[in-house]
Design an enzyme around this catalytic site. Structure first.
Site, PDB file in Angstrom:
ATOM      1  N   ASP A  33       0.859  -1.183   0.000  1.00  0.00           N
ATOM      2  CA  ASP A  33       0.000   0.000   0.000  1.00  0.00           C
ATOM      3  C   ASP A  33       0.897   1.235   0.000  1.00  0.00           C
ATOM      4  O   ASP A  33       1.814   1.332   0.815  1.00  0.00           O
ATOM      5  CB  ASP A  33      -0.899  -0.003   1.244  1.00  0.00           C
ATOM      6  CG  ASP A  33      -2.093   0.930   1.107  1.00  0.00           C
ATOM      7  OD1 ASP A  33      -1.895   2.100   0.733  1.00  0.00           O
ATOM      8  OD2 ASP A  33      -3.227   0.493   1.389  1.00  0.00           O
ATOM      9  N   LEU A  35      -0.146   4.112   0.753  1.00  0.00           N
ATOM     10  CA  LEU A  35      -0.741   4.961   1.798  1.00  0.00           C
ATOM     11  C   LEU A  35      -1.215   6.308   1.258  1.00  0.00           C
ATOM     12  O   LEU A  35      -1.308   7.279   2.013  1.00  0.00           O
ATOM     13  CB  LEU A  35       0.246   5.166   2.965  1.00  0.00           C
ATOM     14  CG  LEU A  35       0.755   3.888   3.640  1.00  0.00           C
ATOM     15  CD1 LEU A  35       1.650   4.236   4.828  1.00  0.00           C
ATOM     16  CD2 LEU A  35      -0.399   3.007   4.093  1.00  0.00           C
ATOM     17  N   THR A  37      -4.226   6.821   0.199  1.00  0.00           N
ATOM     18  CA  THR A  37      -5.535   6.959   0.848  1.00  0.00           C
ATOM     19  C   THR A  37      -5.669   6.026   2.038  1.00  0.00           C
ATOM     20  O   THR A  37      -6.508   6.248   2.913  1.00  0.00           O
ATOM     21  CB  THR A  37      -6.683   6.671  -0.144  1.00  0.00           C
ATOM     22  OG1 THR A  37      -6.508   5.372  -0.711  1.00  0.00           O
ATOM     23  CG2 THR A  37      -6.710   7.707  -1.256  1.00  0.00           C
ATOM     24  N   GLY A  38      -4.871   4.981   2.103  1.00  0.00           N
ATOM     25  CA  GLY A  38      -4.910   4.060   3.233  1.00  0.00           C
ATOM     26  C   GLY A  38      -4.166   4.603   4.441  1.00  0.00           C
ATOM     27  O   GLY A  38      -3.466   5.614   4.357  1.00  0.00           O
ATOM     28  N   ASP A  57       4.265   1.672  -4.132  1.00  0.00           N
ATOM     29  CA  ASP A  57       3.270   1.800  -5.192  1.00  0.00           C
ATOM     30  C   ASP A  57       3.415   0.610  -6.134  1.00  0.00           C
ATOM     31  O   ASP A  57       4.533   0.250  -6.519  1.00  0.00           O
ATOM     32  CB  ASP A  57       3.508   3.105  -5.950  1.00  0.00           C
ATOM     33  CG  ASP A  57       2.362   3.463  -6.880  1.00  0.00           C
ATOM     34  OD1 ASP A  57       2.043   2.644  -7.784  1.00  0.00           O
ATOM     35  OD2 ASP A  57       1.796   4.557  -6.725  1.00  0.00           O
ATOM     36  N   TYR A 144     -12.916   6.080 -14.203  1.00  0.00           N
ATOM     37  CA  TYR A 144     -12.838   5.085 -13.131  1.00  0.00           C
ATOM     38  C   TYR A 144     -13.578   3.812 -13.528  1.00  0.00           C
ATOM     39  O   TYR A 144     -13.053   2.697 -13.414  1.00  0.00           O
ATOM     40  CB  TYR A 144     -13.425   5.648 -11.843  1.00  0.00           C
ATOM     41  CG  TYR A 144     -13.689   4.601 -10.785  1.00  0.00           C
ATOM     42  CD1 TYR A 144     -12.641   4.039 -10.057  1.00  0.00           C
ATOM     43  CD2 TYR A 144     -14.988   4.164 -10.515  1.00  0.00           C
ATOM     44  CE1 TYR A 144     -12.870   3.072  -9.094  1.00  0.00           C
ATOM     45  CE2 TYR A 144     -15.233   3.198  -9.565  1.00  0.00           C
ATOM     46  CZ  TYR A 144     -14.175   2.656  -8.850  1.00  0.00           C
ATOM     47  OH  TYR A 144     -14.415   1.687  -7.900  1.00  0.00           O
ATOM     48  N   LYS A 148     -12.125  -0.134 -14.294  1.00  0.00           N
ATOM     49  CA  LYS A 148     -12.578  -1.365 -13.637  1.00  0.00           C
ATOM     50  C   LYS A 148     -13.063  -2.389 -14.659  1.00  0.00           C
ATOM     51  O   LYS A 148     -12.774  -3.588 -14.544  1.00  0.00           O
ATOM     52  CB  LYS A 148     -13.686  -1.048 -12.623  1.00  0.00           C
ATOM     53  CG  LYS A 148     -13.210  -0.312 -11.380  1.00  0.00           C
ATOM     54  CD  LYS A 148     -12.245  -1.161 -10.568  1.00  0.00           C
ATOM     55  CE  LYS A 148     -11.858  -0.507  -9.255  1.00  0.00           C
ATOM     56  NZ  LYS A 148     -10.926  -1.336  -8.458  1.00  0.00           N
ATOM     57  N   ASN A 173     -22.645  -0.124  -3.151  1.00  0.00           N
ATOM     58  CA  ASN A 173     -22.238   0.966  -2.254  1.00  0.00           C
ATOM     59  C   ASN A 173     -21.848   0.433  -0.879  1.00  0.00           C
ATOM     60  O   ASN A 173     -22.707   0.176  -0.036  1.00  0.00           O
ATOM     61  CB  ASN A 173     -23.360   1.998  -2.144  1.00  0.00           C
ATOM     62  CG  ASN A 173     -23.503   2.798  -3.424  1.00  0.00           C
ATOM     63  OD1 ASN A 173     -24.014   2.289  -4.419  1.00  0.00           O
ATOM     64  ND2 ASN A 173     -23.019   4.023  -3.421  1.00  0.00           N
TER      65      ASN A 173
END
Length: 310
Positions: A33, A35, A37-38, A57, A144, A148, A173
């Protein structure tokens, strides 16, 4: 699941940390990660003897090394924001698609048994054939969502070309403890909860009559583990199979918190879809069933968690 070597990309994030916490006692876990966003604090025990955290990354990591002797991969690392992808489509493609293909190549090279990929209901776009079946044509409306959908096709192609087993989970969601309310792109439930706890008006984009299919993070964890254990190769919706308007959601959150604040209605956001509802019958392929009747108790648990961190 016990005595497995597991790699979790994005394992310090909202969903990834829940998966790591669930599996950590009985398996060897490696988290990659960057980090962005984590947060390491999302993990219950970041110093656990079975846990290794690599702060890197995927785009620059030596994945051939990190996937050695790995049994299963849970791939959650991503730019997970529709608005941010609209602002930065090239970066979205690099993070979500290019890094995924790199990971798949390493998984094939090192004979990883299976990869479970975190996809999104965003791939359906404005498809109005509710409830949405996995067989529906993909109609992504944002970079986005395109990323996916592209990853899902790469997974299928790697299964057919190289024999790599996979399940792609299309989350609807997701909500629950550990969602980041400070993110500019935080999801609707943490936005509502945090705003009302702080005595502020919550923002609703559009008229609030858009509908969503909400699923608790604990059920998403169960879906990941069930998919990992199954021999199913393909795509599975992960959702409750029940729809809720954003206006009704706000009323439930407001009543749960005992607030009388009215929402602040703002213009619709570019790339957001109007309605979303899953056909959940395909979850049978991974031996999973989600009980939608638990929604209000799960929401209360989420509210209680936010009360401890705000």
């Amino acid at each position: 699941m016990k005595n497995k070597n597991i790699l979790i990309t994005g394992g310090a994030g909202f969903i990834g940390s829940h998966i790591a916490d669930k599996l950590m006692d009985d398996n060897k876990i490696t988290i990659i990660d960057n980090l962005s966003t984590g947060n390491i604090k999302n993990l219950k025990n970041p110093d656990h003897e079975n846990l290794k955290i690599i702060e890197e990354d995927l785009r620059t990591s030596n994945l051939d090394e990190y996937t050695k002797d790995i049994d299963y991969i849970f791939h959650l690392a991503a730019m997970a924001s529709v608005p941010l992808s609209v602002e930065n489509p090239l970066e979205c493609n690099e993070i979500n698609v290019n890094a995924t293909v790199k990971l798949l190549k390493s998984a094939v090279k090192n004979d990883v048994e299976k990869i479970v990929f975190s996809s999104s209901s965003a791939v359906y776009g404005e498809n109005r054939n509710m409830p949405l079946k996995e067989t529906e044509p993909l109609m992504p409306t944002s970079p986005y969502a395109v990323s996916k959908a592209s990853c899902e096709m790469y997974l299928k192609s790697f299964h057919e070309s190289y024999g790599l087993n996979y399940t792609a989970l299309r989350y609807f969601n997701v909500f629950g403890p550990k969602q980041d309310k400070n993110s500019q792109y935080a999801a609707v439930i943490p936005n509502f909860i945090s705003a009302l706890l702080e005595g502020n008006q919550a923002i609703i984009y559009g008229d609030g009559e858009q509908t969503r299919d909400f699923v608790y993070v604990g059920d998403v964890v169960r879906a990941n583990i069930a998919a990992c254990k199954s021999d199913y190769n393909g795509v599975v919706n992960v959702a409750s199979g029940e729809k809720l308007t954003i206006n009704r959601l706000y009323e439930i959150v407001k009543d749960t918190l005992g607030s009388d604040l009215k929402p602040d209605y703002q213009p619709e956001r570019l790339g957001d879809i109007k309605h979303s509802l899953a056909d959940v019958r395909n979850m049978e392929n991974i031996n999973l069933k989600i009980d939608s009747s638990d929604f209000e108790s799960q929401l209360s648990e989420t509210v209680n968690w936010f009360k401890t961190v705000l």
